[in-house]
Design an enzyme around this catalytic site. Structure first.
Site: not given
Ligand code: GLN
Length: 194
Positions: A85, A140-141, A176, A178
């Site tokens: 990201c 996320i964004r 993501h 993770e």
């Protein structure tokens, strides 16, 4: 092999801003040793580096303040880096929306916050070309990778756009990995380390 203790790969996680602790846990789950990187000296003896998600403008500012731009570029010329990201944005050769400087270690063009405000975050199920079975991906964004250089390989896509790309020794994800318990994407990265 630099830094390896009893065969375990020693991976740094850039720990200036963002979700670096989640990456440390993910790397440990995948069988690697994880250490935090905050200065150029911390890059010594690492087998690879993760640049986490977060806010790429802030992260770039901190990278400059810590005099890490050239040390990170130099590290990336020798060893694998995995950017997720915001980390993917920092590895790109070209950043849009708005344009901002980056390390330029991967020949990709990336557009920040490209899914727009209304779809700030979502969980998607991907069918990656490179993996057996589905992969749950948390966005996320997220940015969108708009162009990949000729020798880059797209390992997974979402709605027709590349979301997991490798080029040479480096790997980027716009999601993501993770944040889920699935270690397969981290293992793709660890397998890039000889
Ligand atoms: N929107 C952030 C940026 O442009 C990236 C978001 C993330 O890392 N989850 O830097």
């Amino acid at each position: 092999m630099p830094g390896a203790v009893a065969g375990r790969k020693k991976i740094g996680v850039l720990a200036l801003q963002g979700d670096f602790e989640a990456h440390e846990r993910a790397l440990r789950r995948a069988g690697a040793e994880a250490v935090e990187v905050r200065s150029a000296a911390d890059l010594d003896e690492l087998d690879g580096l993760v640049m986490p998600g977060g806010e790429s403008t802030t992260m770039w500012k901190l990278i400059n303040e810590e005099h890490l731009v050239e040390p990170l570029r130099e590290f990336g010329r020798r060893r694998p880096i995995f950017g997720t990201c915001a980390g993917a944005i920092l590895l790109a050769s070209e950043v849009a929306n708005p344009p901002q400087p980056s390390l330029g270690l991967m020949d990709i063009s990336i557009e920040r916050n490209a899914y727009g405000r209304q779809l700030d975050s979502r969980i998607a199920r991907l069918q990656p070309q490179a993996l057996e079975g589905d992969l749950e991906a948390v966005f996320i964004r997220a940015p969108i990778i708009r162009r990949v250089g000729g020798d880059a390989k797209v390992l997974a896509s979402y709605q027709g756009d590349p979301v997991l790309v490798e080029q040479g020794r480096h790997l980027v994800a716009t999601f993501h990995p993770e944040l889920t318990d699935d270690s397969r994407v981290h293992r793709i990265f660890l397998n890039k380390i000889p």
